[in-house]
Scaffold this motif. Structure first.
Motif, PDB file in Angstrom:
ATOM      1  N   GLY A 207      20.062 -16.989   7.216  1.00 41.81           N
ATOM      2  CA  GLY A 207      18.931 -17.879   7.006  1.00 41.81           C
ATOM      3  C   GLY A 207      18.270 -18.356   8.277  1.00 41.81           C
ATOM      4  N   GLU A 210      14.240 -18.504   8.454  1.00 36.61           N
ATOM      5  CA  GLU A 210      13.574 -19.683   7.897  1.00 36.61           C
ATOM      6  C   GLU A 210      13.668 -20.861   8.859  1.00 36.61           C
ATOM      7  OE1 GLU A 210      13.791 -22.583   3.933  1.00 36.61           O
ATOM      8  OE2 GLU A 210      15.098 -20.830   4.128  1.00 36.61           O
ATOM      9  N   ASN A 214      10.511 -22.873  10.493  1.00 34.65           N
ATOM     10  CA  ASN A 214      10.355 -24.318  10.354  1.00 34.65           C
ATOM     11  C   ASN A 214      10.326 -25.007  11.712  1.00 34.65           C
ATOM     12  OD1 ASN A 214      10.297 -24.163   7.566  1.00 34.65           O
ATOM     13  ND2 ASN A 214      12.491 -24.510   7.335  1.00 34.65           N
ATOM     14  N   THR A 252       8.664 -12.700   9.475  1.00 34.41           N
ATOM     15  CA  THR A 252       7.949 -13.958   9.697  1.00 34.41           C
ATOM     16  C   THR A 252       6.489 -13.885   9.277  1.00 34.41           C
ATOM     17  OG1 THR A 252       7.424 -13.334  11.992  1.00 34.41           O
ATOM     18  CG2 THR A 252       9.477 -14.534  11.616  1.00 34.41           C
TER      19      THR A 252
END
Length: 657
Positions: A207, A210, A214, A252
């Motif tokens: 993960g 992500e 962020n 992305t």
């Protein structure tokens, strides 16, 4: 199994459903597991001493799975396995397993038997075909040329002229010699490359993608042009681990490109930003997509030396993208995203700070403790697994570990056939003695002019780049081109980084711009329009390699004062050049202002004192003029406000008040 993506474009892989698909997944997972166990010296602990024989086993797996999974043509169906691919897969096992089982006896031989000559011819042909399926024709033509050259070197003129060798002699050298197909390149691919592909896959599956998204948006998303700035940062963070431009774009870009378009950026600009930012991951320390570890082996210098030296040029590359994005947003009046729509920085770090730990482990183990790249990669991989053990959503299970292992193996298969073909090329160079003559020949071709030689070196990745990844281009050119640059007095690390930078530019430059292809597909924009935009955004990658070749202070080679001066002037130069390209500094620029900013920026980036002062004068003149006009407008606005605060004010001045 689903179709995968690669550096070369959208990589076509056969799809198997049900039980066959499960078997293939387990086999791929076993391939990665075998390589990790070998790298961790588990076999030695069990008194199974493989040493060089491991390369034969590794390549046996590569050829077997390549012919089973990769169809012969792009139009071939993905749901059928033709008989001839089964035959090729079996034939690929014969020479590779022969090398594996008879490795020790082959070392003592001086001449190949008839069987070994047949096996040598077989593995050369199969290697070329496997490379054609995964990489395309350029590498195949190069490999075929070197096979022909080994036996017919006498017909070539000038520095290419050499003694002919019989097929038997060539077969011995290419198949059985440590300098041939199962030499150092195969060792690098079957240890360093596979370990870091596994590391990248595990951290991606945990993960981290992500989190990096962020992180970038939480830091910059609220600023002017925030979505594009967030895309630059997140793609750089993810790209340095992956090192695969198309994979970065498709990971992305599916999020960042729609966000940029929503914010008001044109589709081709959004595609260009993502393609350029994703391609730059391979030049950004600390991981640099594993190229840094191959380079450390080739140059026999420490990882830390390369990572530190590579940072300033990579920073300048992303600085150029950042400021072009900012100036474009100012020109178009684009704003950032509302903070309410963005992740909070503190919350993002609280939830995902541990994704930074594996990178810290990697840097510490290799840079501080001095472990080998392979061992450092293993420790980093283990740290990912340990971290996941403490996270509810990603605790290791048989299913997700198998998925990550098989994914790493699938990525490995996309580039591993390169090792065999590059081994053919290296063997031919060693057999004929071409290496030294080629280096001298390139110097003669350039007539002793370093700039001409650099231009020749810069053009080469565009020929090889039609289907090859950065690591392959680097390995090939580090053998054939870098020595010529070093012979002309270029700092060795500068010569090797020069090759990597121009390999990166080949992924964003039309017509063969594989990263741009992927980004344009997501953005729904023109490939060529997106490609030329990517070239503008990545302008630093085209320029800075020449500058650090002529003055390696940008690579931290020199006095502290010189390094600081060159870094400072280069930063100002990059910002000025970005302003010239976008036509905005403190306000929109006139034509003559853009010309002065562009010329001044270039002169500031050239690492010479005279050009620095001339360039600084040009940039300061434009900046001073715009600043004085800006202050005059501000004073006029304040004066006008005192008379009538709301009347006759330009919108921008009214907003400022």
């Amino acid at each position: 199994m689903s179709t995968n993506t690669s550096e070369q474009g959208f990589w076509r892989q056969r799809q198997f459903q049900g039980r066959p698909g499960q078997v293939i997944t387990f086999v791929l997972a076993a391939i990665t597991l075998y390589h990790l166990l070998y790298a961790a010296d588990v076999f030695e602990y069990l008194k199974i001493y493989l040493f060089g024989a491991h390369r034969g086993m590794s390549y046996a797996m590569v050829l077997l799975m390549t012919f089973l999974l990769v169809p012969a043509t792009r139009k071939a169906p993905l749901n059928k396995l033709p008989w001839y691919d089964v035959l090729l897969a079996i034939l690929g096992l014969l020479p590779t397993l022969y090398f594996f089982f008879f490795y020790n006896s082959l070392l003592g031989k001086a001449y190949p038997s008839m069987l070994e000559q047949v096996l040598a011819g077989l593995i050369m042909l199969l290697s070329l075909e496997a490379a054609r399926r995964t990489m395309g024709w350029p590498l195949v033509l190069l490999g075929g040329f070197f096979i022909f050259y080994s036996m017919q070197a006498e017909i070539f003129p000038s520095f290419l002229h050499a003694k002919n060798y019989s097929y038997a002699r060539m077969a011995f050298y290419l198949f059985m010699s440590p300098q041939g197909m199962f030499g150092v390149v195969m060792e690098i691919f079957s240890t360093i490359i596979i370990v870091y592909l596994a590391f990248a896959r595990f951290i991606q599956d945990s993960g981290a993608g992500e989190f990096f998204l962020n992180l970038g948006f939480s830091m910059l998303g609220h600023m002017r042009g925030g979505p594009a700035k967030g895309a630059v940062v997140s793609s750089a963070l993810f790209g340095t681990i992956s090192g695969v431009a198309v994979a970065n774009v498709t990971t992305t870009g599916t999020f960042t490109i729609p966000m940029m378009k929503k914010a008001g950026y044109p589709a081709h600009f959004a595609a260009g930003v993502e393609a350029t930012a994703s391609s730059g991951g391979v030049i950004m320390p600390p991981v640099m997509g594993a190229v840094i570890f191959v380079m450390a082996e080739v140059l026999d210098i420490s990882y830390w030396t390369i990572a530190m030296a590579a940072f300033i040029p990579a920073f300048l590359y992303y600085l150029g993208i950042y400021w072009q994005v900012d100036f474009r947003a100012a020109t178009a009046g684009l704003k950032g995203l509302p903070r309410a729509e963005l992740p909070r920085l503190g919350e993002t770090l609280r939830k995902g700070w541990y994704y930074l730990l594996p990178i810290a482990v990697l840097v510490y183990v290799m840079g501080v403790l001095g472990y080998t790249p392979v061992k450092a990669g293993l420790y980093a991989l283990i740290s990912v697994v340990i971290i996941n053990c403490f996270r509810k959503g990603s605790r290791p299970t048989f299913s997700n570990v198998t998925k990550s292992l098989s994914g790493a193996s699938a990525n490995f298969l996309q580039i591993a056939p390169v090792a065999g073909v590059v081994g053919i090329m290296m063997g031919a160079v060693g057999l004929t003695g071409l290496g030294a003559r080629l280096s001298a020949g390139l110097v003669d071709l350039a007539q002793g002019n370093l700039l001409v030689l650099l231009l020749l070196a810069a053009a080469t990745p565009y020929i090889l780049g039609m289907g090859l990844d950065v690591i392959t281009i680097y390995v090939v050119l580090s053998i054939f081109v870098a020595p010529a640059m070093v012979n002309m007095g270029v700092f060795p690390l500068a010569a090797h980084l020069f090759i990597v930078y121009w390999a990166v530019t080949s992924f964003i430059t039309p017509p063969v711009c594989v990263a741009t292809y992927a980004a344009a597909a997501i953005a729904g924009s023109s490939i060529f329009k997106s490609g030329f935009q990517a070239m503008r955004l990545g302008i630093v990658a085209f320029l800075v390699p020449f500058f650090f070749v002529y003055n390696p202070a940008l690579l931290l080679k020199g006095s502290i004062q010189e390094i600081l001066w060159v870094t400072f002037t280069s930063i100002i130069g990059v910002i000025a050049l970005s302003a010239a390209l976008e036509g905005y500094l403190l306000r929109k620029c006139s034509l003559w202002e853009r010309l002065l900013l562009g010329a001044g920026g270039l002169m500031l980036m050239i690492p010479e004192r005279i050009t620095d002062f001339v360039g600084a004068g040009m940039v300061v003149a434009v900046f001073g003029l715009q600043l004085s006009q800006h202050l005059a407008q501000r004073r006029a606005a304040i004066s006008l406000k005192s008379v009538n605060p709301q009347e006759n004010l330009e919108p921008e001045i009214r907003k400022e008040l």
